[in-house]
Scaffold this active site. Structure first.
Site, PDB file in Angstrom:
ATOM      1  N   GLU A  61       0.814  -2.371   7.421  1.00 23.86           N
ATOM      2  CA  GLU A  61       0.830  -0.950   7.048  1.00 23.86           C
ATOM      3  C   GLU A  61      -0.496  -0.280   7.367  1.00 23.86           C
ATOM      4  O   GLU A  61      -0.885   0.685   6.713  1.00 23.86           O
ATOM      5  CB  GLU A  61       1.158  -0.787   5.565  1.00 23.86           C
ATOM      6  CG  GLU A  61       2.620  -0.972   5.231  1.00 23.86           C
ATOM      7  CD  GLU A  61       2.935  -0.565   3.795  1.00 23.86           C
ATOM      8  OE1 GLU A  61       2.337   0.409   3.305  1.00 23.86           O
ATOM      9  OE2 GLU A  61       3.774  -1.227   3.181  1.00 23.86           O
ATOM     10  N   ASP A  68      -2.145   8.903   0.533  1.00 29.36           N
ATOM     11  CA  ASP A  68      -3.345   8.154   0.179  1.00 29.36           C
ATOM     12  C   ASP A  68      -4.597   8.923   0.587  1.00 29.36           C
ATOM     13  O   ASP A  68      -5.581   8.985  -0.161  1.00 29.36           O
ATOM     14  CB  ASP A  68      -3.323   6.785   0.870  1.00 29.36           C
ATOM     15  CG  ASP A  68      -2.060   6.002   0.559  1.00 29.36           C
ATOM     16  OD1 ASP A  68      -0.974   6.473   0.912  1.00 29.36           O
ATOM     17  OD2 ASP A  68      -2.149   4.922  -0.036  1.00 29.36           O
ATOM     18  N   GLU A 331      -4.612  -2.284  -4.095  1.00 29.43           N
ATOM     19  CA  GLU A 331      -3.461  -1.383  -4.083  1.00 29.43           C
ATOM     20  C   GLU A 331      -2.804  -1.302  -5.459  1.00 29.43           C
ATOM     21  O   GLU A 331      -2.494  -0.227  -5.956  1.00 29.43           O
ATOM     22  CB  GLU A 331      -2.448  -1.859  -3.051  1.00 29.43           C
ATOM     23  CG  GLU A 331      -1.235  -0.955  -2.905  1.00 29.43           C
ATOM     24  CD  GLU A 331      -0.370  -1.356  -1.737  1.00 29.43           C
ATOM     25  OE1 GLU A 331       0.445  -0.520  -1.308  1.00 29.43           O
ATOM     26  OE2 GLU A 331      -0.507  -2.491  -1.238  1.00 29.43           O
TER      27      GLU A 331
END
Length: 545
Positions: A61, A68, A331
């Site tokens: 990704e 983000d 994350e």
């Protein structure tokens, strides 16, 4: 390393690759964990700002996820001179919108990932250009992207099922919030979030039109923003200030974006604090709520609670990651479990800057860069102090030069606060110091009162606050905090050993009272007023922080 025997790390050198952005912001405190957190945020930015703002450079990704980037853009702009970087990315977004009739894909450059326009992620179309203009005072990024900022707001209006609200469609919501079990989009209603960001983008568009002297557009979108805000208030806020969605994210956003006012703000603030207490004094916010949780508390008289959350070091918290050995941001709040295993739910990037957005709160509220004109010509310096962060040294390079801040609390028995500030020439700084009402403020040997505006130069400032920042124990202090102080436990046991006896062991009594005020435990055991007063006297002799 593979394929080589007897690997020695001193035989290898790592080359760090990232876009050439000058570091502009620095923060150092008396708390080494906080300093490490700042360093982790900075390295997460470096390793992800590689031509485009990526979201995790170690897996498939490694893409320019718009949400983000939008969430982190303010912190990014404090940390580094990101004007050219974001202007280029804004141009990438402009091209992607032109290919999608005004809709911004959630990944830019788009690699063929099909998606509908999504709130928060696609709102990068307006938020990033406006934020970058605010930091650097250069209108070029607004001129470059204005047509597409307008196209995005119009796209929302043309693709919603409810007038002046954004309802329906696929939404990622408060991504990776902890308040909805295993569902990653959180419990905060997606229509509330989408409509709120519709409001944010519309207001930004109106403001941009004013800057670019497009009067007709300004009037139209200002009116639309008011209509959207009215719809939000009518649907989600009662007259007393109760928010229909009882999540930390919803309450924080309602406070930060002025969906409530007057006594309603007090009600929502109290509800937010109570919700945090019910969550064992931990956050439960995801990508959307996290940047606004601490600012909402600090803005509304609960800065101490904001610092409580910031300095928590067990899961979930920022410092939990630091304690577990992180060198960049994760994350998930628990990408690594307390026993060192990776979270079995998957999607565990250990280099993902989104939750590092908390550093903008540090710059604004702890350091004190609360308000600033585009380009930082006029700055309001208004730090909020807390003895746990009693020493703060920071600097910020602006278009006018470098501003340096250095302060220390409780420097003598009179609780004097000392502060040094170096202001570049051309910048005007309004000084608002906490707990200074009617206090004499010494600036370079001269005593002053009231509003203080300083121009370029070096200043040594000191004053005695109307209330000390040292916090003592009280009967309202939680039982868990009491138990952490062995001296206090011993002294309370010497008065009545039965009071804390059951709390020290696992069981129903401990579960019921461990996070409650000590006074609740005393009432439960019907402790006499005389003994309670003795305990209170002992508490006042000890310093919590």
């Amino acid at each position: 390393m593979e394929g080589i025997d007897n690997v020695k790390k001193e035989n290898f050198e790592s080359l760090v690759l990232y876009s050439n952005l000058l570091q502009t912001g620095e923060i150092e405190t008396n708390n080494e964990q906080v300093n490490k957190l700042f360093n982790n945020v900075l390295w997460g930015q470096k390793s992800n700002f590689f031509d485009v703002p990526t979201d995790c450079p170690q897996r498939d990704e490694r893409l320019g996820w718009t949400g983000d980037a939008e969430i982190f853009a303010k912190t990014a702009s404090f940390n580094m001179n990101s004007y050219e970087f974001f202007k280029k990315y804004a141009y990438d977004m402009k091209l992607a919108q032109e290919q999608n009739n005004g809709k911004l894909p959630i990944v830019v450059p788009n690699i063929g990932l099909k998606s509908s326009g999504m709130a928060i992620w696609s709102d990068a179309a307006t938020i990033i250009p406006w934020l970058v203009y605010r930091f650097y005072g250069n209108k070029d990024i607004l001129k470059q992207n204005y047509a597409q900022m307008k196209a995005w707001v119009n796209w929302i209006g043309e693709n919603t099922t409810t007038k002046d609200m954004w309802t329906g469609g696929m939404q990622l919501g408060d991504w990776l919030a902890l308040d909805n079990g295993d569902r990653p989009n959180g419990r905060t209603d997606s229509s509330f979030l989408a409509t709120l960001y519709y409001l944010i983008s519309t207001q930004i568009l109106a403001n941009s039109a004013q800057v670019l002297e497009r009067t007709q557009d300004h009037d139209y979108y200002e009116d639309l923003a008011e209509r959207i805000k009215d719809r939000l208030r009518n649907r989600y806020v009662t007259g007393e200030g109760k928010i229909a969605i009882n999540t930390q994210t919803a309450l924080a956003l309602a406070l930060k974006f002025n969906l409530v006012w007057g006594n309603q703000k007090k009600q929502v603030t109290n509800d937010l604090v109570e919700l945090i207490k019910l969550g064992n004094n931990h956050l439960s916010t995801g990508f959307v709520g996290t940047p606004y949780l601490l600012p909402a508390l600090s803005d509304n008289g609960k800065h101490e609670k904001a610092v409580d959350l910031f300095l928590t070091d067990d899961f979930p918290s920022w410092l939990y990651e630091v304690k577990m050995g992180a060198t960049t941001m994760w994350e998930r709040w628990n990408s690594v479990l307390p026993d060192g295993r990776m979270n079995p739910k998957g999607m565990n990037s250990l280099n993902h800057y989104s939750f590092g957005a908390v550093m903008s709160w540090m710059y604004e509220y702890v350091v004190g860069f609360r308000k600033f004109d585009p380009g930082f010509r006029n700055v309001t310096f208004a730090p909020l102090f807390d003895y746990r962060l009693k020493s703060v040294k920071a600097s910020l390079k602006t278009s006018y030069g470098k501003i340096n801040i250095n302060y220390e609390l409780e420097t003598n028995k009179e609780h004097k606060i000392k502060l040094e500030i170096d202001i570049p020439f051309g910048m005007n700084v309004k000084i608002i110091l906490p707990r200074s009402k009617n206090a004499l403020i010494n600036i370079n040997g001269q005593e002053m009162k009231g509003n203080i505006i300083l121009k370029g130069g070096e200043y040594h400032i000191s004053y005695i606050p109307i209330q000390s920042y040292v916090k003592g124990y009280e009967l309202s202090t939680s039982v868990s905090m009491i138990l952490e102080n062995r001296s206090l436990v011993h002294q309370i046991d010497s008065i009545d050993k039965t009071i804390l006896e059951k709390i020290k062991r696992p069981g129903n009594i401990r579960d019921m009272f461990i996070d409650k005020p000590l006074m609740d435990l005393l009432k439960h055991y019907h402790i006499s007023k005389e003994i309670s007063e003795k305990i209170e006297k002992i508490l006042k002799q000890e310093t919590l922080y």
